[in-house]
Scaffold this motif. Structure first.
Motif, PDB file in Angstrom:
ATOM      1  N   ILE A 162     -22.506  -8.530 -55.660  1.00  0.00           N
ATOM      2  CA  ILE A 162     -21.660  -9.243 -54.703  1.00  0.00           C
ATOM      3  C   ILE A 162     -21.130  -8.293 -53.620  1.00  0.00           C
ATOM      4  N   PRO A 163     -21.772  -8.220 -52.460  1.00  0.00           N
ATOM      5  CA  PRO A 163     -21.218  -7.451 -51.343  1.00  0.00           C
ATOM      6  C   PRO A 163     -20.455  -8.357 -50.362  1.00  0.00           C
ATOM      7  N   PHE A 164     -19.639  -7.737 -49.519  1.00  0.00           N
ATOM      8  CA  PHE A 164     -18.893  -8.421 -48.454  1.00  0.00           C
ATOM      9  C   PHE A 164     -19.375  -7.873 -47.124  1.00  0.00           C
ATOM     10  N   ASP A 165     -19.734  -8.743 -46.169  1.00  0.00           N
ATOM     11  CA  ASP A 165     -20.282  -8.285 -44.886  1.00  0.00           C
ATOM     12  C   ASP A 165     -19.283  -8.314 -43.736  1.00  0.00           C
ATOM     13  N   GLY A 166     -18.014  -8.533 -44.021  1.00  0.00           N
ATOM     14  CA  GLY A 166     -16.994  -8.620 -42.992  1.00  0.00           C
ATOM     15  C   GLY A 166     -16.558 -10.045 -42.734  1.00  0.00           C
TER      16      GLY A 166
END
Length: 185
Positions: A162-166
């Motif tokens: 689970i990454p966050f791209d902004g």
């Protein structure tokens, strides 16, 4: 844990963790490297200059698999206890361990930065959240201040990363061979 020079790919050093650690996650806090040690229910702090590491116990049977830094605290996703733990980076004390929904089995965790949010009519949303990818095919959104779960979202089969791209949280779903995009901000 190994340190690799990004420009050349050369290994700069390798540090042994305690026997049985089984590190499953790694994060940088701006000063040090931290690992989530599944096998020993602990986190380890490795000084980036190659200095001695320290290891800190999490609650029994935590089985941490993911680890994230929110700018102030280290967070772990605890697969074995359906919880997340929040750790003070300065004194390495556990600030709190917060329950997630039963049988969520969180596999990974990420921090979203505060910013302008479509969810608040594009007003500045100063609240910060931790997000967990759960093996029960859900994602949990957690208030980073209180540790309370504020929302859950259905995703594909067996969420693993689970990454966050902004703006969005992305979820890798292992057994459905899919990605899920959730508007976070």
């Amino acid at each position: 844990v190994s340190r690799v020079t990004a420009s050349t790919g050369a290994i700069w050093g390798t540090w042994a963790l305690p026997a049985g650690s089984e590190p499953r996650g790694i994060v940088f806090d701006g000063e040090n490297i931290w690992t989530a040690n599944f096998g020993t229910n602990a986190v380890s702090k490795v000084f980036r200059n190659g200095g001695v590491y320290q290891t800190y116990a999490l609650p029994p049977n935590s089985r941490p698999t993911g680890i994230a830094f929110d700018g102030n605290f280290i967070w772990t996703s605890n697969l074995g206890t359906d919880a997340v733990s929040k750790i003070n980076v300065y004194n390495s004390s556990i600030v709190g361990t917060y329950a997630l929904p039963q049988n969520s089995a969180p596999n990974a965790i990420v921090f979203d930065q505060p910013g302008y949010s479509a969810n608040t009519g594009n007003a500045l949303d100063s609240t910060t959240y931790m997000w967990t990818a759960n093996t029960n095919d859900t994602v949990s959104k957690i208030n980073a201040g209180s540790g309370a779960v504020v929302a859950s979202y259905p995703v594909g089969d067996y969420a693993t990363a689970i990454p966050f791209d902004g703006t969005n949280v992305w979820v890798a779903n292992l057994y459905s061979w899919t990605l899920t995009k959730i508007r976070a901000r």
